[in-house]
Design a protein around this motif. Structure first.
Motif, PDB file in Angstrom:
ATOM      1  N   ARG A  40     -44.683 -15.401 -24.819  1.00  0.00           N
ATOM      2  CA  ARG A  40     -45.063 -15.849 -26.169  1.00  0.00           C
ATOM      3  C   ARG A  40     -45.712 -17.230 -26.141  1.00  0.00           C
ATOM      4  O   ARG A  40     -46.582 -17.532 -26.953  1.00  0.00           O
ATOM      5  N   ASP A  41     -45.304 -18.078 -25.188  1.00  0.00           N
ATOM      6  CA  ASP A  41     -45.839 -19.433 -25.082  1.00  0.00           C
ATOM      7  C   ASP A  41     -47.130 -19.517 -24.269  1.00  0.00           C
ATOM      8  O   ASP A  41     -47.775 -20.558 -24.246  1.00  0.00           O
ATOM      9  N   SER A  42     -47.510 -18.450 -23.604  1.00  0.00           N
ATOM     10  CA  SER A  42     -48.663 -18.461 -22.712  1.00  0.00           C
ATOM     11  C   SER A  42     -49.917 -17.960 -23.420  1.00  0.00           C
ATOM     12  O   SER A  42     -49.977 -16.814 -23.865  1.00  0.00           O
ATOM     13  N   LEU A  43     -50.916 -18.810 -23.479  1.00  0.00           N
ATOM     14  CA  LEU A  43     -52.184 -18.421 -24.084  1.00  0.00           C
ATOM     15  C   LEU A  43     -52.831 -17.291 -23.289  1.00  0.00           C
ATOM     16  O   LEU A  43     -53.359 -16.335 -23.852  1.00  0.00           O
TER      17      LEU A  43
ATOM     18  N   SER B 274     -40.052 -15.246 -23.777  1.00  0.00           N
ATOM     19  CA  SER B 274     -40.375 -16.572 -24.331  1.00  0.00           C
ATOM     20  C   SER B 274     -41.588 -17.161 -23.629  1.00  0.00           C
ATOM     21  O   SER B 274     -42.484 -17.722 -24.278  1.00  0.00           O
ATOM     22  N   ALA B 275     -41.617 -17.042 -22.305  1.00  0.00           N
ATOM     23  CA  ALA B 275     -42.750 -17.580 -21.545  1.00  0.00           C
ATOM     24  C   ALA B 275     -44.041 -16.868 -21.924  1.00  0.00           C
ATOM     25  O   ALA B 275     -45.093 -17.507 -22.046  1.00  0.00           O
TER      26      ALA B 275
ATOM     27  N   ARG C 242     -51.006 -13.986 -23.942  1.00  0.00           N
ATOM     28  CA  ARG C 242     -51.281 -13.450 -25.284  1.00  0.00           C
ATOM     29  C   ARG C 242     -52.663 -12.828 -25.384  1.00  0.00           C
ATOM     30  O   ARG C 242     -52.907 -11.986 -26.225  1.00  0.00           O
TER      31      ARG C 242
END
Length: 94
Positions: free
Chosen positions: A35-38, A32-33, A41
């Motif tokens: 997926r939330d981290s620009l 989750s972290a 990614r």
């Protein structure tokens, strides 16, 4: 003919999940972290696949496919080197 499935008692899957459940929760939080981290990614390297820890059934299926069906692999040269490493520069016992 070849083996397609190795039967494992349900208790084995439950015991494995019980031992890995906390790690599975941490792996889910990590995913989750990420997926939330620009920044994450944009990474050029793929992240490790931890999907097998997303639930008890996924872990049991993975254990069947990756462990139970491959029980007799020979150690690689790297495995042999790792297993002979001793701390403090000591030579391994013969």
């Amino acid at each position: 003919e070849h083996v397609e499935r190795v039967r494992m008692e349900r208790s084995v899957c439950l015991d494995i999940w019980d031992a890995c459940k906390d790690f599975g929760e941490a792996a889910s939080a990590l995913m989750s972290a990420i997926r939330d981290s620009l920044v994450a990614r944009r990474a050029t390297r793929a992240m490790e696949n931890l999907d097998m820890f997303s639930g008890q059934q996924q872990l049991c299926d993975w254990m069947h496919d990756q462990v139970a069906l491959h029980p007799f692999t020979l150690p690689t040269a790297e495995d042999r080197q790792i297993s002979t490493w001793e701390p403090d520069g000591k030579e391994p016992p013969n």
